[in-house]
Design an enzyme around this catalytic site. Structure first.
Site, PDB file in Angstrom:
ATOM      1  N   LYS A  24      56.055   4.630  80.665  1.00 30.68           N
ATOM      2  CA  LYS A  24      55.659   5.199  79.374  1.00 30.68           C
ATOM      3  C   LYS A  24      56.132   4.252  78.280  1.00 30.68           C
ATOM      4  O   LYS A  24      57.333   4.042  78.093  1.00 30.68           O
ATOM      5  CB  LYS A  24      56.263   6.584  79.185  1.00 30.68           C
ATOM      6  CG  LYS A  24      55.844   7.272  77.893  1.00 30.68           C
ATOM      7  CD  LYS A  24      56.435   8.668  77.829  1.00 30.68           C
ATOM      8  CE  LYS A  24      56.051   9.379  76.545  1.00 30.68           C
ATOM      9  NZ  LYS A  24      56.616  10.739  76.472  1.00 30.68           N
TER      10      LYS A  24
ATOM     11  N   LYS B 268      51.248   5.419  80.804  1.00 32.50           N
ATOM     12  CA  LYS B 268      50.898   5.989  79.505  1.00 32.50           C
ATOM     13  C   LYS B 268      51.296   4.999  78.423  1.00 32.50           C
ATOM     14  O   LYS B 268      52.438   4.536  78.428  1.00 32.50           O
ATOM     15  CB  LYS B 268      51.621   7.319  79.304  1.00 32.50           C
ATOM     16  CG  LYS B 268      51.317   8.002  77.979  1.00 32.50           C
ATOM     17  CD  LYS B 268      52.100   9.307  77.843  1.00 32.50           C
ATOM     18  CE  LYS B 268      51.782   9.969  76.510  1.00 32.50           C
ATOM     19  NZ  LYS B 268      52.531  11.228  76.324  1.00 32.50           N
TER      20      LYS B 268
END
Length: 333
Positions: A200, A253
């Site tokens: 992330k 992400k």
């Protein structure tokens, strides 16, 4: 007469032939649809920066569930917007928390819908960070990694107790998968899988989500725990740690700016790989389409195909309902 040695166009001559030889295919079974639930009643409030995405109160949530299930979308990702926050994000792990109540309602109204619970604290803390903040006398406050793990474990267990099918920790604390796996196992939830936000990035693409989740940091930023966008090899180290610690699936992400990372994880590990098509990626397409600058359907489907081609097995996307509708239309490609 000279001519090309190879005529690649032969396999593009008709829609039927193109469909038959297509290397990458997209299915509704690839999709996970994010939903925001909020305290209150009679709430169906559109998020201004994310047209078509809403805050839902629990008394109206069934409207959204009916549409999702009618479209054949198999899973949702659940985010909660609490009425009250504190420095430790207490409502994230309360039995009466907004997410826990929503999970129980979904399991009652749509029992076959797979519920993925986002496991983080940022929506529930008054400072907007993903963990416990440690104050320092002569320097900026920081997030205490190990103290945060204890609260994240409590949150994951409470979500599993409410009926969540998958736990999806998004906090990027070191050791979070191992801590949550141990906590779930000790609580009797050995069969509940972990979809780890393994990679992330500290991205500029989260702005509309932070509006939706009311989770913007009140000081500093998240760069001390989310990844530097310039790093790729670090992504492999992060993912490898999560694999060793017991993750069942890995997520990257954001999506579009990190397709190379999706491919790296797909090639390196044998776990399913998910990609999160995040809020700003959604908002940019919606804004351009509203101005008539792009063919919205074509851009969305091309984006989804790119995720699949890069190696994604699962796509978390705010476009899920749009994609499901498009896939039901007769092919005109």
């Amino acid at each position: 007469m000279s001519f090309p040695v190879r005529r690649h166009r032969r396999l593009r001559s008709s829609a039927t032939l193109r469909n038959m030889v297509r290397e990458t295919s997209l299915s509704v079974n690839d999709l996970i649809y994010p939903i925001f639930v909020a305290e209150g009643s009679n709430i169906r409030e559109e998020i201004p920066s994310m047209p078509g995405i809403y805050h839902w109160s629990l008394d109206r949530l069934e409207e959204e569930l009916r549409e999702v299930t009618k479209l054949g979308i198999p899973a949702i990702l659940l985010f909660g917007v609490p009425a009250e926050k504190d420095e430790c994000g207490t409502s994230a792990h309360m039995e009466s928390g907004i997410v826990q109540r929503a999970i129980r309602l979904i399991k009652e109204k749509a029992p076959h819908l797979l519920v993925v619970a986002d496991t983080c604290l940022c929506q529930f803390t008054d400072h907007g960070h993903c963990g416990v903040v440690e104050q320092h006398e002569h320097k900026e406050a920081t997030v205490d990694n190990d103290a945060s793990l204890e609260l994240l474990v409590k949150t994951a267990v409470s979500q599993a107790q409410a009926g969540a099918d998958i736990i999806a920790p998004s906090n990027m604390m070191d050791g979070f998968v191992q801590a949550i796996r141990s906590g779930l196992d000790e609580a009797g939830f050995e069969s509940v899988p972990i979809l780890s936000y393994a990679v992330k990035y500290a991205s500029a693409f989260y702005g509309p989500f932070r509006d939706a989740a009311h989770s913007s940091p009140q000081f500093g930023d998240r760069r001390t725990y989310q990844m530097d966008p310039g790093n790729a090899r670090e992504a492999l180290r992060e993912a490898e740690s999560d694999v060793v610690e017991g993750a069942d699936m890995l997520m990257v992400k954001p999506g579009l700016a990190y397709l190379d990372i999706v491919r790296m994880l797909k090639d390196q590990f044998d776990l399913p790989v998910a990609v999160y098509n995040v809020s700003a990626e959604y908002a940019m397409v919606k804004a351009a389409a509203a101005n008539g600058w792009i063919d919205e359907k074509a851009v969305i489907l091309e984006t989804m195909t790119a995720f699949k081609r890069a190696g994604a097995d699962l796509i978390l996307t705010y476009f899920a309902k749009d994609v499901a509708r498009f896939l039901r239309e007769p092919s005109n490609q």
